[in-house]
Design an enzyme around this catalytic site. Structure first.
Site, PDB file in Angstrom:
ATOM      1  N   CYS A  81      38.898  28.642  36.856  1.00 49.91           N
ATOM      2  CA  CYS A  81      40.318  28.306  36.994  1.00 49.91           C
ATOM      3  C   CYS A  81      40.946  29.161  38.096  1.00 49.91           C
ATOM      4  CB  CYS A  81      41.111  28.478  35.710  1.00 49.91           C
ATOM      5  SG  CYS A  81      40.678  27.326  34.396  1.00 49.91           S
ATOM      6  N   ALA A  82      41.890  28.561  38.768  1.00 55.33           N
ATOM      7  CA  ALA A  82      42.624  29.254  39.833  1.00 55.33           C
ATOM      8  C   ALA A  82      44.106  29.058  39.601  1.00 55.33           C
ATOM      9  CB  ALA A  82      42.225  28.697  41.201  1.00 55.33           C
TER      10      ALA A  82
END
Length: 365
Positions: free
Chosen positions: A13-14
């Site tokens: 995830c970013a």
């Protein structure tokens, strides 16, 4: 494309965010460029953005963004919205064809104000009336999901890589004074349009990297107060926790952050008397709101941006400032690609919230 469950990326995830503290416009192309640099942190199962200040012509209206699975769901939802709100505009959200994004819902937006007669009869203030109305729709109308309901802001999300989601919604045509973004790599929950980040209630929106191991305890706690966690992801509960602590309990934003990231008891025992009393009270009063697990979170609102990390800093989060702008991202490179020479860069410490307030002067009505 990788399918969910084929591989697990522990730090996947970013998240990213940009704020201009003075309320100057930031084009959507900048946040797309920032989140796109972290492409490998996502797997195409969810991407999204929240933008504040994008509807100045409707700044006093609530902007409802809605996913519909079918015509019947739209008819039922519109019947509810037109009965409970004075809707001025009803229209599809403009999108463009993007090859990687397909099989999506029908996406609409509505601008309107609360029906004062119904609101007063329900003996609710405006924000509670809106929040309960949204909860009602999302839990009683099959195939309709209100995924954004704030003033002068909106969430835009889909199943896809975030840069494709940004292109799909044509976010380069929007200017905002706050942007947040998320690229999803779901590990324990399904990838679907409603489960993409950000999660929103009223003006609050959350993007999150990590896993909430205390989800069941947090969900049981928050559902005592009328919230319903139905989006099949642990991130949803963080949004409701902040809304409850900030709106219902009127806690300062840094205190609300301390509730979610409060220290362990053995650490509290070693503190000086003042801090020991403070954290003892928080953990005693809000025991069900303590969030455990690895996480980095960015909370967007019309008050500003808040960034927090878990107590052990098990998820990366970098901050930077340049003039009136501040930036957050999972990787420093995602900041430098849009701000090559920041004035200051630092790593957000575990359980030490960073709040960047919005400093717009209110215009006289």
């Amino acid at each position: 494309m990788l399918k969910e469950g084929e591989i697990r990326i522990p730090s996947g995830c970013a998240i990213a965010a940009i704020i201009d503290r003075k309320g100057k416009p930031v084009n959507g192309s900048e946040i797309i460029k920032s989140i796109a640099l972290m492409h490998d942190r996502s797997n195409g199962l969810g991407g999204g953005f929240a933008a504040y200040g994008i509807y100045p012509e409707h700044k006093n209206d609530y902007a409802f963004h809605v996913f519909y699975d079918n015509k019947e769901a739209r008819q039922a939802c519109e019947e509810f919205l037109f009965k409970h709100f004075n809707i001025d505009v009803a229209e599809r959200i403009p999108t463009k064809k993007v090859e990687s994004i397909n099989n999506g819902p029908d996406i609409w937006r509505y601008f309107g104000t609360a029906n004062r007669v119904r609101m007063n009869n329900a003996r609710l203030d405006e924000e509670e009336y809106v929040a309960r109305s949204v909860t009602n729709v999302n839990n009683s109308i099959d195939g309709a999901y209100i995924f954004s309901c704030g003033k002068n802001m909106g969430c835009f999300k889909a199943v896809g890589y975030p840069e494709d989601v940004g292109e799909f919604y044509m976010l380069d045509k929007y200017n905002a004074y706050i942007w947040t973004a998320h690229g999803r790599f779901p590990t324990n929950t399904p990838g679907w349009w409603g489960g993409a980040h950000p999660f929103n209630i009223l003006d609050w929106s959350i993007v999150h990297n990590g896993e909430i191991s205390s989800y069941d305890a947090n969900r049981r706690y928050i559902e005592q107060f009328g919230y319903k966690c139905s989006m099949q992801t642990d991130t949803e509960v963080i949004t409701y926790l902040f809304d409850h602590l900030l709106r219902h309990h009127k806690l300062p934003i840094d205190v609300a952050a301390d509730v979610l990231t409060a220290p362990e008891w053995d650490e509290i025992d070693r503190m000086d008397d003042e801090r020991k009393e403070y954290f003892t009270n928080l953990r005693t009063i809000y025991s069900g709101a303590l969030v455990n697990g690895p996480f980095s979170v960015i909370l967007g609102s019309n008050k500003g941006l808040l960034a927090i990390n878990d107590r052990l800093k098990l998820r990366s989060l970098t901050a930077a400032t340049k003039g009136n702008r501040a930036y957050f991202a999972s990787e420093e490179s995602a900041i430098r690609i849009v701000c090559p020479n920041p004035d200051k860069v630092w790593s957000v410490s575990g359980a030490e919230p960073v709040f960047i307030p919005l400093e717009i002067e209110e215009e006289d009505e």
